[in-house]
Enzyme design. Structure first.
Site, PDB file in Angstrom:
ATOM      1  N   ASP A  51      29.708  35.445  39.117  1.00  0.00           N
ATOM      2  CA  ASP A  51      30.712  35.610  38.068  1.00  0.00           C
ATOM      3  C   ASP A  51      30.241  34.874  36.809  1.00  0.00           C
ATOM      4  O   ASP A  51      30.137  33.645  36.799  1.00  0.00           O
ATOM      5  CB  ASP A  51      32.048  35.021  38.568  1.00  0.00           C
ATOM      6  N   GLU A 108      29.775  39.900  37.757  1.00  0.00           N
ATOM      7  CA  GLU A 108      31.166  40.029  37.299  1.00  0.00           C
ATOM      8  C   GLU A 108      31.356  39.475  35.888  1.00  0.00           C
ATOM      9  O   GLU A 108      30.763  38.441  35.543  1.00  0.00           O
ATOM     10  CB  GLU A 108      32.041  39.255  38.291  1.00  0.00           C
ATOM     11  N   TRP A 127      36.102  30.645  28.134  1.00  0.00           N
ATOM     12  CA  TRP A 127      36.086  29.916  29.415  1.00  0.00           C
ATOM     13  C   TRP A 127      35.981  30.905  30.567  1.00  0.00           C
ATOM     14  O   TRP A 127      36.459  31.982  30.576  1.00  0.00           O
ATOM     15  CB  TRP A 127      37.341  29.051  29.613  1.00  0.00           C
ATOM     16  N   ASN A 138      48.581  32.299  36.112  1.00  0.00           N
ATOM     17  CA  ASN A 138      48.037  30.939  36.114  1.00  0.00           C
ATOM     18  C   ASN A 138      48.074  30.291  34.724  1.00  0.00           C
ATOM     19  O   ASN A 138      47.490  30.813  33.765  1.00  0.00           O
ATOM     20  CB  ASN A 138      46.590  31.008  36.628  1.00  0.00           C
ATOM     21  N   HIS A 172      40.852  41.304  42.185  1.00  0.00           N
ATOM     22  CA  HIS A 172      40.768  39.860  41.946  1.00  0.00           C
ATOM     23  C   HIS A 172      41.587  39.144  43.031  1.00  0.00           C
ATOM     24  O   HIS A 172      42.749  39.465  43.238  1.00  0.00           O
ATOM     25  CB  HIS A 172      41.374  39.608  40.564  1.00  0.00           C
ATOM     26  N   TYR A 220      31.738  26.696  35.175  1.00  0.00           N
ATOM     27  CA  TYR A 220      32.749  27.527  35.833  1.00  0.00           C
ATOM     28  C   TYR A 220      32.405  27.783  37.309  1.00  0.00           C
ATOM     29  O   TYR A 220      31.266  28.085  37.649  1.00  0.00           O
ATOM     30  CB  TYR A 220      32.907  28.905  35.138  1.00  0.00           C
ATOM     31  N   ARG A 222      38.167  45.429  38.791  1.00  0.00           N
ATOM     32  CA  ARG A 222      38.713  44.248  39.483  1.00  0.00           C
ATOM     33  C   ARG A 222      40.162  43.931  39.096  1.00  0.00           C
ATOM     34  O   ARG A 222      40.598  42.788  39.159  1.00  0.00           O
ATOM     35  CB  ARG A 222      37.807  43.041  39.188  1.00  0.00           C
ATOM     36  N   ASP A 259      45.090  31.561  42.787  1.00  0.00           N
ATOM     37  CA  ASP A 259      46.296  31.602  41.956  1.00  0.00           C
ATOM     38  C   ASP A 259      47.054  32.925  42.087  1.00  0.00           C
ATOM     39  O   ASP A 259      48.004  33.172  41.342  1.00  0.00           O
ATOM     40  CB  ASP A 259      45.998  31.273  40.491  1.00  0.00           C
ATOM     41  N   ARG A 264      29.956  35.067  46.793  1.00  0.00           N
ATOM     42  CA  ARG A 264      29.697  34.815  45.364  1.00  0.00           C
ATOM     43  C   ARG A 264      29.070  33.439  45.219  1.00  0.00           C
ATOM     44  O   ARG A 264      29.573  32.469  45.790  1.00  0.00           O
ATOM     45  CB  ARG A 264      31.047  34.865  44.637  1.00  0.00           C
ATOM     46  N   HIS A 285      33.431  32.467  48.353  1.00  0.00           N
ATOM     47  CA  HIS A 285      32.783  31.707  47.270  1.00  0.00           C
ATOM     48  C   HIS A 285      31.945  30.572  47.847  1.00  0.00           C
ATOM     49  O   HIS A 285      32.471  29.741  48.586  1.00  0.00           O
ATOM     50  CB  HIS A 285      33.814  31.025  46.373  1.00  0.00           C
ATOM     51  N   GLU A 303      37.992  40.075  46.922  1.00  0.00           N
ATOM     52  CA  GLU A 303      37.683  38.649  46.800  1.00  0.00           C
ATOM     53  C   GLU A 303      38.687  37.870  47.650  1.00  0.00           C
ATOM     54  O   GLU A 303      39.902  38.075  47.542  1.00  0.00           O
ATOM     55  CB  GLU A 303      37.813  38.238  45.331  1.00  0.00           C
ATOM     56  N   GLU A 324      39.601  41.446  35.958  1.00  0.00           N
ATOM     57  CA  GLU A 324      40.626  40.546  36.499  1.00  0.00           C
ATOM     58  C   GLU A 324      41.693  40.173  35.479  1.00  0.00           C
ATOM     59  O   GLU A 324      42.800  39.848  35.861  1.00  0.00           O
ATOM     60  CB  GLU A 324      39.998  39.291  37.115  1.00  0.00           C
ATOM     61  N   HIS A 344      31.930  34.922  34.090  1.00  0.00           N
ATOM     62  CA  HIS A 344      33.181  34.481  33.478  1.00  0.00           C
ATOM     63  C   HIS A 344      33.143  34.632  31.959  1.00  0.00           C
ATOM     64  O   HIS A 344      33.546  33.733  31.208  1.00  0.00           O
ATOM     65  CB  HIS A 344      33.509  33.045  33.904  1.00  0.00           C
TER      66      HIS A 344
HETATM   67  O1  KDG Z   1      43.317  31.992  36.827  1.00  0.00           O
HETATM   68  C1  KDG Z   1      41.970  32.214  36.567  1.00  0.00           C
HETATM   69  C2  KDG Z   1      41.203  32.401  37.842  1.00  0.00           C
HETATM   70  O2  KDG Z   1      41.889  33.287  38.682  1.00  0.00           O
HETATM   71  C3  KDG Z   1      39.812  32.919  37.591  1.00  0.00           C
HETATM   72  O3  KDG Z   1      39.110  31.985  36.839  1.00  0.00           O
HETATM   73  C4  KDG Z   1      39.090  33.172  38.898  1.00  0.00           C
HETATM   74  O4  KDG Z   1      37.331  34.342  37.785  1.00  0.00           O
HETATM   75  C5  KDG Z   1      37.953  34.138  38.790  1.00  0.00           C
HETATM   76  C6  KDG Z   1      37.596  34.899  39.989  1.00  0.00           C
HETATM   77  O5  KDG Z   1      36.710  35.735  39.873  1.00  0.00           O
HETATM   78  O6  KDG Z   1      38.198  34.674  41.030  1.00  0.00           O
HETATM   79 MG    MG Z   2      36.225  36.198  37.918  1.00  0.00          MG
END
Ligand code: KDG
Ligand code: MG
Length: 405
Positions: free
Chosen positions: A212, A238, A405, A37, A314, A159, A285, A318, A147, A122, A341, A264, A214
């Site tokens: 998550d 996560e 991010w 991605n 994961h 996020y 993951r 994407d 989630r 999600h 997921e 991931e 992130h």
């Molecule tokens: O490309 C980045 C995404 O796949 C990611 O931000 C998604 O964190 C993610 C998740 O847990 O699915």
């Molecule tokens: Mg994630």
């Protein structure tokens, strides 16, 4: 049998995907997912310039040797571009082996350990009520695990939330530069426990809940969040911290019994070595599309099993349906599988380009017994949906400092 040709397709049936097609001299072909991605074309260049010329004429049955050739043979081991390219090739080779053997890939791995694959969806929202309504919709659709992500009041584009957009991709597509979002750790830490408290009040303890982070927190902040969330019994928390320094998870682990998941963005088993050996995490993951394909994911699963760690691949939008199908075969076999997921596939154009074997039923994915990975790819349809440059967002603290991010 010999590899006659390898074609790379970049298409955007809703979002960008990089698809590998390996064609053999007896007419059998295999498909792989090499989507990274926001960096799609770097993988395409790597495949076209540095991998494809080396593989023409090789025996596609030699999956292990080809994997080692691409990994050790390039000298510059690891890294997301190299490993995504290897993943796409590896998946396509397993697809070919399955088609030639007339067996689904899970049979080649050792057969099924389970009949159905548990997934988590999600639920997100701009406020707690909206998030919980969306959780309710997923429960009605049959999801057993969800989630939860909720916009933090006062922060633009938290996020996992859509910020009024119709899907995640709309947040990142057609922009000349990465979109910017705001982050504030203390506002987040004060807010998130309320989301889970209200979710448990409304839906009880039976539904499995996940979250998550992130990678936005430091270890001691993550430890505090894990402790605060303990009464709400998460299936896992996560990416609570970044994992370049794997021992960050040791600090979190010492303070909380909330189960931890990460991986991931990992590219190889080495990214998870200390995390697994020290039992600092509960779920690994890694994704078949980014961590070296089926060949590498199988090794990661076996290594994780020694340390009581389960897999939770994961599964974002994407990753293409080819990657999702490869996960489904792996998950059917993996003895220490935990959860997948899965937030569904993105509608008409995507289903026109990729014909996949997955069916969602009552919180689980089912796969059929088609040989190989069981996915087909419509090249003509793919040509209608051309690549669009896109970037993942970045985040900054209120004073302008660039953050994770
Ligand atoms: O490309 C980045 C995404 O796949 C990611 O931000 C998604 O964190 C993610 C998740 O847990 O699915
Ligand atoms: Mg994630």
């Amino acid at each position: 049998m010999k590899i006659k040709d390898i074609k790379i397709f970049v298409s955007n049936p809703g979002r960008n995907f990089v698809t590998v097609k390996i064609i053999t001299d007896n007419g059998v072909y295999g498909l792989g997912d090499a989507t990274l991605n926001g960096r799609e074309l770097a993988v395409v260049a790597y495949l076209e310039e540095h991998i494809i010329p080396c593989l023409i004429g090789k025996d596609p049955h030699q999956i292990e040797d080809i994997w080692q050739y691409l990994y050790k043979g390039c000298y510059w081991r690891r890294g997301p571009i190299t490993m995504t390219a290897i993943s796409g090739i590896d998946m396509a080779l397993w697809d070919i082996k399955g088609k030639v053997a007339n067996l689904p890939v899970y049979q080649l791995l050792g057969g099924k350990s389970r009949e159905k694959i548990k997934v988590y969806g999600h639920a997100n929202g701009q406020n707690i009520d909206e998030t919980l309504d969306n959780l309710g919709h997923l429960v009605d659709e049959g999801y057993k695990a969800v989630r939860l992500q909720c916009a933090i009041p006062g922060l633009d584009g938290t996020y996992g939330t859509l910020d009024g957009k119709k899907d995640y991709y709309e947040l990142q597509s057609n922009r000349p530069l990465p979109p910017e979002q705001l982050w504030d750790t203390s506002e987040y830490l004060n807010f998130i426990p309320q989301l889970f408290q209200k979710a448990r009040e409304k839906y009880g303890m039976d539904i499995e809940l996940l979250h998550d982070v992130h990678s936005r927190l430091t270890p001691i902040e993550a430890a505090r969040l894990g402790k605060t969330l303990e009464p709400y019994n998460l299936l896992f928390l996560e990416d609570c911290v970044t994992a370049e320094n794997q021992s960050g998870y040791q600090q979190v682990r010492q303070h909380t019994t909330t189960p931890l998941a990460v991986g991931e963005i990992f590219n190889t088993i080495w990214d998870a070595k200390e995390l697994l050996e020290n039992q600092w995490i509960d779920y690994i993951r890694t994704a078949v599309t980014h961590a070296g394909g089926i060949t590498a994911m199988r090794r990661i699963a076996d290594f994780a099993a020694i340390y009581h760690v389960r897999t939770a691949p994961h599964g974002p939008p994407d990753i293409s349906p080819i990657g999702h199908a490869a996960h489904a075969h792996l998950n059917s076999w993996t003895p220490n599988f935990g959860i997948q997921e899965f937030i569904g596939f993105g509608g008409a154009p995507l289903n026109e380009v990729f014909k996949h074997p997955l069916v969602f039923e009552n919180g689980h994915l089912l796969i059929n017994d088609k040989p190989g990975l069981g996915v087909d790819f419509d090249e003509k349809a793919a040509k209608k949906y051309s690549y669009k440059k896109s970037y993942l967002p970045i985040s900054r603290l209120r004073d302008g400092t660039l953050w994770n991010w």
